[in-house]
Enzyme design. Structure first.
Site, PDB file in Angstrom:
ATOM      1  N   ASP A  36      -1.851   8.897   7.638  1.00 26.03           N
ATOM      2  CA  ASP A  36      -1.038   8.496   9.130  1.00 26.03           C
ATOM      3  C   ASP A  36      -1.939   7.646  10.005  1.00 26.03           C
ATOM      4  O   ASP A  36      -3.122   7.602   9.962  1.00 26.03           O
ATOM      5  CB  ASP A  36      -0.665   9.862   9.389  1.00 26.03           C
ATOM      6  CG  ASP A  36       0.544   9.730  10.537  1.00 26.03           C
ATOM      7  OD1 ASP A  36       1.063   8.631  10.600  1.00 26.03           O
ATOM      8  OD2 ASP A  36       0.854  10.581  11.172  1.00 26.03           O
ATOM      9  N   ASN A  38      -1.296   4.141  10.515  1.00 27.16           N
ATOM     10  CA  ASN A  38      -1.389   2.827  10.279  1.00 27.16           C
ATOM     11  C   ASN A  38      -0.783   1.859  11.365  1.00 27.16           C
ATOM     12  O   ASN A  38      -1.317   0.850  11.836  1.00 27.16           O
ATOM     13  CB  ASN A  38      -0.588   2.327   9.014  1.00 27.16           C
ATOM     14  CG  ASN A  38      -1.270   3.099   7.810  1.00 27.16           C
ATOM     15  OD1 ASN A  38      -2.411   3.494   7.801  1.00 27.16           O
ATOM     16  ND2 ASN A  38      -0.528   3.001   6.688  1.00 27.16           N
ATOM     17  N   GLY A  39       0.320   2.415  11.749  1.00 31.80           N
ATOM     18  CA  GLY A  39       1.052   1.845  12.790  1.00 31.80           C
ATOM     19  C   GLY A  39       0.202   1.511  14.077  1.00 31.80           C
ATOM     20  O   GLY A  39       0.077   0.531  14.901  1.00 31.80           O
ATOM     21  N   ARG A  49       2.684  -3.964  12.699  1.00 29.99           N
ATOM     22  CA  ARG A  49       2.523  -2.455  12.103  1.00 29.99           C
ATOM     23  C   ARG A  49       2.112  -2.744  10.578  1.00 29.99           C
ATOM     24  O   ARG A  49       1.224  -2.062  10.146  1.00 29.99           O
ATOM     25  CB  ARG A  49       3.651  -1.890  11.883  1.00 29.99           C
ATOM     26  CG  ARG A  49       4.151  -1.285  13.323  1.00 29.99           C
ATOM     27  CD  ARG A  49       5.505  -0.663  13.345  1.00 29.99           C
ATOM     28  NE  ARG A  49       5.424   0.551  12.262  1.00 29.99           N
ATOM     29  CZ  ARG A  49       4.905   1.763  12.375  1.00 29.99           C
ATOM     30  NH1 ARG A  49       4.517   2.023  13.668  1.00 29.99           N
ATOM     31  NH2 ARG A  49       4.930   2.641  11.393  1.00 29.99           N
ATOM     32  N   GLU A  83      11.752  10.046   3.764  1.00 26.21           N
ATOM     33  CA  GLU A  83      12.415   9.785   5.057  1.00 26.21           C
ATOM     34  C   GLU A  83      11.933   8.542   5.522  1.00 26.21           C
ATOM     35  O   GLU A  83      12.522   7.798   6.483  1.00 26.21           O
ATOM     36  CB  GLU A  83      11.861  10.882   5.894  1.00 26.21           C
ATOM     37  CG  GLU A  83      12.412  12.194   6.160  1.00 26.21           C
ATOM     38  CD  GLU A  83      12.040  12.685   4.867  1.00 26.21           C
ATOM     39  OE1 GLU A  83      10.836  12.872   4.356  1.00 26.21           O
ATOM     40  OE2 GLU A  83      12.958  13.742   4.264  1.00 26.21           O
ATOM     41  N   ASN A  84      11.007   7.737   4.637  1.00 26.02           N
ATOM     42  CA  ASN A  84      10.489   6.437   5.205  1.00 26.02           C
ATOM     43  C   ASN A  84      11.424   5.135   4.948  1.00 26.02           C
ATOM     44  O   ASN A  84      11.335   4.257   5.605  1.00 26.02           O
ATOM     45  CB  ASN A  84       9.190   6.089   4.494  1.00 26.02           C
ATOM     46  CG  ASN A  84       7.982   6.941   4.993  1.00 26.02           C
ATOM     47  OD1 ASN A  84       6.976   7.026   4.306  1.00 26.02           O
ATOM     48  ND2 ASN A  84       8.138   7.399   6.327  1.00 26.02           N
ATOM     49  N   GLU A 226      -6.203  24.809   2.557  1.00 30.36           N
ATOM     50  CA  GLU A 226      -6.983  24.605   3.678  1.00 30.36           C
ATOM     51  C   GLU A 226      -6.487  23.310   4.213  1.00 30.36           C
ATOM     52  O   GLU A 226      -6.287  22.456   3.441  1.00 30.36           O
ATOM     53  CB  GLU A 226      -8.334  24.482   3.509  1.00 30.36           C
ATOM     54  CG  GLU A 226      -8.947  25.986   3.120  1.00 30.36           C
ATOM     55  CD  GLU A 226      -8.908  27.182   3.938  1.00 30.36           C
ATOM     56  OE1 GLU A 226      -8.846  26.908   5.303  1.00 30.36           O
ATOM     57  OE2 GLU A 226      -8.644  28.105   3.503  1.00 30.36           O
TER      58      GLU A 226
HETATM   59  C1  FPP Z   1       1.997   6.242   7.709  1.00 26.02           C
HETATM   60  O1  FPP Z   1       1.466   5.778   9.057  1.00 26.02           O
HETATM   61  C2  FPP Z   1       1.626   5.732   6.630  1.00 26.02           C
HETATM   62  C3  FPP Z   1       2.885   5.273   5.747  1.00 26.02           C
HETATM   63  C4  FPP Z   1       4.165   5.667   5.968  1.00 26.02           C
HETATM   64  C5  FPP Z   1       2.393   4.539   4.651  1.00 26.02           C
HETATM   65  C6  FPP Z   1       1.254   4.554   3.917  1.00 26.02           C
HETATM   66  C7  FPP Z   1       0.893   3.698   3.113  1.00 26.02           C
HETATM   67  C8  FPP Z   1      -0.427   3.296   2.909  1.00 26.02           C
HETATM   68  C9  FPP Z   1      -1.574   3.781   3.498  1.00 26.02           C
HETATM   69  C10 FPP Z   1      -0.847   2.191   1.844  1.00 26.02           C
HETATM   70  C11 FPP Z   1      -0.483   2.840   0.650  1.00 26.02           C
HETATM   71  C12 FPP Z   1      -1.144   1.754  -0.451  1.00 26.02           C
HETATM   72  C13 FPP Z   1      -0.630   2.066  -1.932  1.00 26.02           C
HETATM   73  C14 FPP Z   1      -1.568   1.283  -2.855  1.00 26.02           C
HETATM   74  C15 FPP Z   1       0.750   2.530  -2.252  1.00 26.02           C
HETATM   75  P1  FPP Z   1       2.540   5.282  10.097  1.00 26.02           P
HETATM   76  O2  FPP Z   1       2.989   3.807   9.852  1.00 26.02           O
HETATM   77  O3  FPP Z   1       3.706   6.017  10.453  1.00 26.02           O
HETATM   78  O4  FPP Z   1       1.756   5.205  11.475  1.00 26.02           O
HETATM   79  P2  FPP Z   1       1.945   5.486  12.754  1.00 26.02           P
HETATM   80  O5  FPP Z   1       2.298   7.149  12.910  1.00 26.02           O
HETATM   81  O6  FPP Z   1       0.619   5.291  13.745  1.00 26.02           O
HETATM   82  O7  FPP Z   1       3.042   4.540  13.305  1.00 26.02           O
END
Ligand code: FPP
Length: 269
Positions: A36, A38-39, A49, A83-84, A226
């Protein structure tokens, strides 16, 4: 197991991130990660994002290698939840392209590390290009004997549990299962993690970015896991963070509902 572990550490990670402090006999066999932040990582840098997801994919590569070098047996990564789909179409499309990019680039490295790819979730709803990339990666790595890299893609724990209940009900209706036979073990065998047995249940669940929620992830399987919540955003997560989180895990007193019996003490007391 110990010698393989120490050899891997010696060759790859020894002393690099304090991994020499880890206790091989207490290594979590199955680590699950909610990737979590990334955004927020992108927002902090005034980037779109999807730049966070791109960097997140690079980190998947780094952490996969580190976990494999540390002797982890299963690494489950929550890459896309049921949910994504609610996210803007452009972001969903980007997330659907990531496995294509990732596997095209990284499968030879996975094979070099003896890592086998597995997927949980309803992949039939993914775009055809994503399904093809995933199926090819599973096929190309099927003979690998080391760590299993298990992607949760279009995965939701409640959907998984409801699906298991439906299949059990059908098996009862056709006489394949006697209701009296239904116990925890049989139920687990109807879940998507059954192919990961004997390591179907995570020992350690990590969530990055400071959020402290489970977000419909492996709800049955984490009954005794854990939980480690770290403030680091996933795109910033480094092998050092993984080692730190495993060290935190190794300091926990895992009792599985029992009590700790010290040497010389009678547990029936
Ligand atoms: C949540 O961060 C992240 C995701 C929904 C996507 C996760 C995917 C990756 C890390 C890449 C996956 C790679 C492969 C190879 C399949 P968010 O976008 O909800 O972050 P935020 O809460 O800060 O907005």
């Amino acid at each position: 197991m110990y010698s393989l572990f120490s050899k891997k550490l010696k060759n790859n990670t020894k002393n690099q991130f304090g991994s020499d402090q880890l206790q091989p006999e207490l290594m979590p066999k199955h680590i699950a990660i909610i990737m979590d932040g990334n955004g927020r990582w992108a927002q902090k840098r005034h980037l779109p994002r999807v730049a966070g997801h791109k960097q997140g994919m690079e980190v998947v590569e780094t952490i996969t290698k580190a976990a494999s070098d540390l002797g982890v047996k299963v690494l489950t990564l929550y890459a896309f939840s049921t949910e994504n789909w609610k996210r803007p179409a452009g972001e969903v499309n980007y997330l659907m392209d990531l496995p294509v990019t990732f596997f095209n680039r990284f499968v030879p490295e996975l094979i070099k590390h003896d890592v086998r790819v597995n997927v949980i979730g309803d992949t039939s709803k993914l775009p055809q290009k994503t399904q093809t990339a995933v199926n090819n990666a599973i096929e190309q790595t099927k003979d690998c004997q080391g760590m299993v890299l298990n992607f949760a893609l279009n995965y939701g724990s409640r959907t998984e549990i409801v699906g298991a209940v439906q299949t059990i009900a059908q098996d009862v209706a056709t006489g394949k299962v006697d209701p009296a036979q239904i116990d925890e073990q049989l139920f687990s065998s109807y879940l998507m993690t059954d192919s990961l047995q004997p390591n179907g249940d995570p020992d350690l669940l990590i969530r990055t970015s400071g959020e402290q929620r489970l977000s419909n992830f492996l709800l049955w399987q984490i009954a005794y896991s854990e939980l480690v919540f770290t403030d680091v955003y996933w795109p910033d997560y480094q092998p050092q963070n993984l080692v730190d989180d495993i060290l935190a895990f190794q300091q926990r007193d895992r009792r599985f509902g029992g009590i700790q019996v010290k040497e010389g003490e009678n547990k029936n007391k």
